[in-house]
Design a protein around this motif. Structure first.
Motif, PDB file in Angstrom:
ATOM      1  N   LYS A  35      29.335 -17.518 -29.290  1.00 31.31           N
ATOM      2  CA  LYS A  35      28.825 -17.607 -27.853  1.00 31.31           C
ATOM      3  C   LYS A  35      28.533 -19.144 -27.664  1.00 31.31           C
ATOM      4  O   LYS A  35      27.571 -19.544 -28.161  1.00 31.31           O
ATOM      5  N   GLN A  51      29.393 -14.831 -32.662  1.00 31.79           N
ATOM      6  CA  GLN A  51      29.566 -13.464 -32.372  1.00 31.79           C
ATOM      7  C   GLN A  51      29.738 -12.435 -33.792  1.00 31.79           C
ATOM      8  O   GLN A  51      30.837 -12.472 -34.589  1.00 31.79           O
ATOM      9  N   ASN A  55      31.563  -6.899 -30.866  1.00 29.54           N
ATOM     10  CA  ASN A  55      31.372  -6.874 -29.414  1.00 29.54           C
ATOM     11  C   ASN A  55      32.241  -8.466 -28.846  1.00 29.54           C
ATOM     12  O   ASN A  55      31.825  -9.492 -29.183  1.00 29.54           O
ATOM     13  N   VAL A  57      33.314 -10.178 -25.330  1.00 27.95           N
ATOM     14  CA  VAL A  57      33.052 -10.260 -24.010  1.00 27.95           C
ATOM     15  C   VAL A  57      34.419  -9.946 -23.299  1.00 27.95           C
ATOM     16  O   VAL A  57      35.388 -10.472 -23.545  1.00 27.95           O
ATOM     17  N   TYR A 160      29.429  -3.372 -23.119  1.00 23.57           N
ATOM     18  CA  TYR A 160      29.374  -4.656 -23.558  1.00 23.57           C
ATOM     19  C   TYR A 160      28.041  -5.218 -23.064  1.00 23.57           C
ATOM     20  O   TYR A 160      27.241  -5.688 -24.096  1.00 23.57           O
ATOM     21  N   TYR A 164      25.448  -5.932 -26.394  1.00 25.11           N
ATOM     22  CA  TYR A 164      25.780  -7.260 -26.852  1.00 25.11           C
ATOM     23  C   TYR A 164      24.521  -7.909 -27.746  1.00 25.11           C
ATOM     24  O   TYR A 164      24.717  -8.899 -28.358  1.00 25.11           O
ATOM     25  N   LYS A 165      23.337  -7.599 -27.289  1.00 27.56           N
ATOM     26  CA  LYS A 165      22.109  -8.207 -27.676  1.00 27.56           C
ATOM     27  C   LYS A 165      21.545  -7.497 -28.846  1.00 27.56           C
ATOM     28  O   LYS A 165      20.415  -7.857 -29.606  1.00 27.56           O
TER      29      LYS A 165
END
Length: 213
Positions: A35, A51, A55, A57, A160, A164-165
């Motif tokens: 990322k 990453q 996940n 993007v 997503y 994603y966090k």
């Protein structure tokens, strides 16, 4: 004659067709396993984190130059939740750009046509994601509003950005979807983020030690 690189946040304009067409700075693309995120003082991309999980993007991802998620953007999230304590996340306005083309790297600018957005809450902060299509895209440019997208595309974007966090050890989901909104609401969010940016410009430049003409 040597010219300095324009700062992606402060030195690039949104364009004279904003909010219908916006200049977008792309940080990461679907093939990235790391990322990347803009380093605010320098304007260069930096590695935010690998990453770690599956996940990926689902679209080109970046931000809108000369925008800021402050009080005016947060006001819409407060209204939607009937709250008064939500704040802006203090970053440029995020944007996803859909295209059928394989774009292999970030650190580029593209012209995009907003068609809607996701209103997200990151803990106590508004964290909107504008959804757009690449201008003149052979397939996606025909879409004028997020409601016209295939349902699976919207579901993928929502999944997503609401996961994603998260870490496997987390017991609660960090990102909450407040609502999905259409093109006119997206225009409003963009215009509010431009106002938030103008209201805070002096503070940004002072904090990041930048000179801006």
């Amino acid at each position: 004659m040597f010219k300095h690189r324009a700062h992606p946040w402060h030195g690039i304009t949104l364009g004279d067709k904003t909010p219908q067409v916006v200049t977008t700075f792309i940080e990461i693309v679907p093939t990235d396993t790391v990322k990347y995120e803009i380093d605010k003082p320098s304007g260069y991309l930096s590695i935010d984190r690998p990453q770690k999980y599956s996940n990926i993007v689902p679209a080109l991802y970046g931000f809108l130059p000369r925008t800021y998620c402050g009080a005016k953007v947060a006001e819409l999230t407060n209204q939607a939740l009937n709250r008064k304590d939500v704040e802006g996340d203090g970053d440029p306005l995020d944007i996803c750009v859909l295209t059928e083309k394989d774009v292999t790297h970030g650190d580029i600018i593209v012209k995009a046509k907003p068609i809607g957005g996701l209103r997200l809450l990151d803990r106590n902060q508004a964290d909107d994601k504008i959804i757009a299509v690449l201008q003149n895209s052979l397939i996606y440019s025909e879409y004028e509003d997020i409601s016209q997208l295939p349902e699976t595309v919207v579901e993928r974007l929502v999944h997503y950005f609401t996961t994603y966090k998260d870490l496997p050890s987390d017991k609660t989901q960090r990102m909450q979807l407040v609502n999905v909104y259409g093109v006119e609401a997206a225009y409003d969010v963009i215009q509010r983020s431009v106002e938030d940016y103008k209201n805070g410009l002096h503070d940004f430049l002072k904090k990041d030690r930048l000179t801006y003409e």
